[in-house]
Design an enzyme around this catalytic site. Structure first.
Site, mmCIF file in Angstrom:
data_model
loop_
_atom_site.group_PDB
_atom_site.id
_atom_site.type_symbol
_atom_site.label_atom_id
_atom_site.label_comp_id
_atom_site.label_asym_id
_atom_site.label_seq_id
_atom_site.Cartn_x
_atom_site.Cartn_y
_atom_site.Cartn_z
ATOM 1 N N CYS A 135 -37.354 -32.985 -5.486
ATOM 2 C CA CYS A 135 -38.094 -31.774 -5.848
ATOM 3 C C CYS A 135 -37.125 -30.597 -5.991
ATOM 4 O O CYS A 135 -36.227 -30.613 -6.832
ATOM 5 C CB CYS A 135 -39.185 -31.517 -4.814
ATOM 6 N N ASP A 184 -47.019 -35.856 -13.227
ATOM 7 C CA ASP A 184 -46.205 -34.803 -12.622
ATOM 8 C C ASP A 184 -46.242 -33.566 -13.514
ATOM 9 O O ASP A 184 -45.612 -33.540 -14.576
ATOM 10 C CB ASP A 184 -44.765 -35.289 -12.442
ATOM 11 N N HIS A 216 -46.035 -36.449 -8.433
ATOM 12 C CA HIS A 216 -44.907 -35.660 -7.928
ATOM 13 C C HIS A 216 -44.792 -35.822 -6.403
ATOM 14 O O HIS A 216 -45.782 -35.735 -5.686
ATOM 15 C CB HIS A 216 -45.126 -34.181 -8.262
#
Length: 251
Positions: A135, A184, A216
């Site tokens: 991330c 995502d 995600h």
């Protein structure tokens, strides 16, 4: 941009269970979680740049332990200096994600990362160094894989990146592996394709793997009770190990 700005999905996920094997110590001037491989060698290292939850999230520590089990001296720097985002934060509970991003941008967190990278090489004797970023951590892998910082890391692996730019990708000068989720909003198909178009015109080895039925955060915060999520999480981890075995362990 090669990925979209952060949103609430960045802090959603499931805490994993286990007993971390490493310790917290100073690496350079900042705290970090460190874990050694079984032979205690520090020749091959990995620096794991965490997401918003920071180095204290048990999921991160367990991933570091797994990299160590595969022969890599691994550290997770305290990138956010203890100011970690609550897991499963939701708007309206008093936490301001935008304000947090303002406090922990690359101008503030970048020197922390640089200090840990430098200490791993100078103080711990790491000869080849891989960078892992989940991330928000993906940004710091790209920054340290850039030609301007080529002595930073030798190869990079990022999963479901956020807050990265096309310029970040264009600046890299080393092998890059990417694990992407089918669903995502931060790294959707359009951003994957944009990233691919940039990479295919560059002279660096690259890999982009897309995992179905996951969202995600799947590579480090998925519900491992879900068989499809568990398979994707484990396979994405093996993707990273195979990449580093090729571009870090090999001369």
């Amino acid at each position: 941009m090669s990925s979209n700005p952060p949103s609430q999905c960045c802090v959603a996920g499931v805490k994993h269970e286990g007993e971390p094997k490493g310790t917290i110590d100073k690496v350079g001037t900042h705290d970090a979680y460190i874990v050694y491989p079984s032979d205690k060698s520090t020749e091959n290292g990995i620096i794991l740049f965490p997401d918003f939850m920071g180095y204290e999230l048990i999921n991160m520590k367990l991933l570091a332990d797994q990299f160590a089990a595969n022969g890599y001296f691994t550290t997770i720097p305290d990138m956010w200096e203890g100011d970690n985002v609550p897991v499963n934060w939701k708007p309206g509970n008093g936490f301001n994600l935008g304000a947090w991003m303002g406090k922990h941008n690359p101008s503030k967190a970048g020197p922390i990362a640089e200090g840990v990278v430098k200490a791993m090489r100078q103080d711990y004797g790491v000869k080849k160094l891989g960078g892992v970023g989940y991330c928000l951590g993906a940004k710091y892998v790209l920054l340290h894989l850039a030609s301007a910082r080529r002595k930073g890391i030798d190869a990079g692996y990022i999963a479901h990146p956020t807050a990265t730019t096309g310029e970040d990708i264009k600046a890299i000068d080393g092998p890059l592996s990417i694990a992407a989720a089918e669903t995502d909003d931060l790294f959707p198909a359009s951003k994957r394709h944009e990233t691919e178009e940039i990479l295919k015109d560059m002279k660096v080895p690259y890999q982009i793997s897309l995992y179905s039925d996951v969202e995600h955060g799947f590579a480090n915060k998925a519900d491992l009770m879900n068989p499809r999520c568990k398979f994707a999480t484990e396979t994405a981890f093996l993707q990273a190990v195979n990449w580093f075995d090729e571009f870090v362990k090999k001369d």
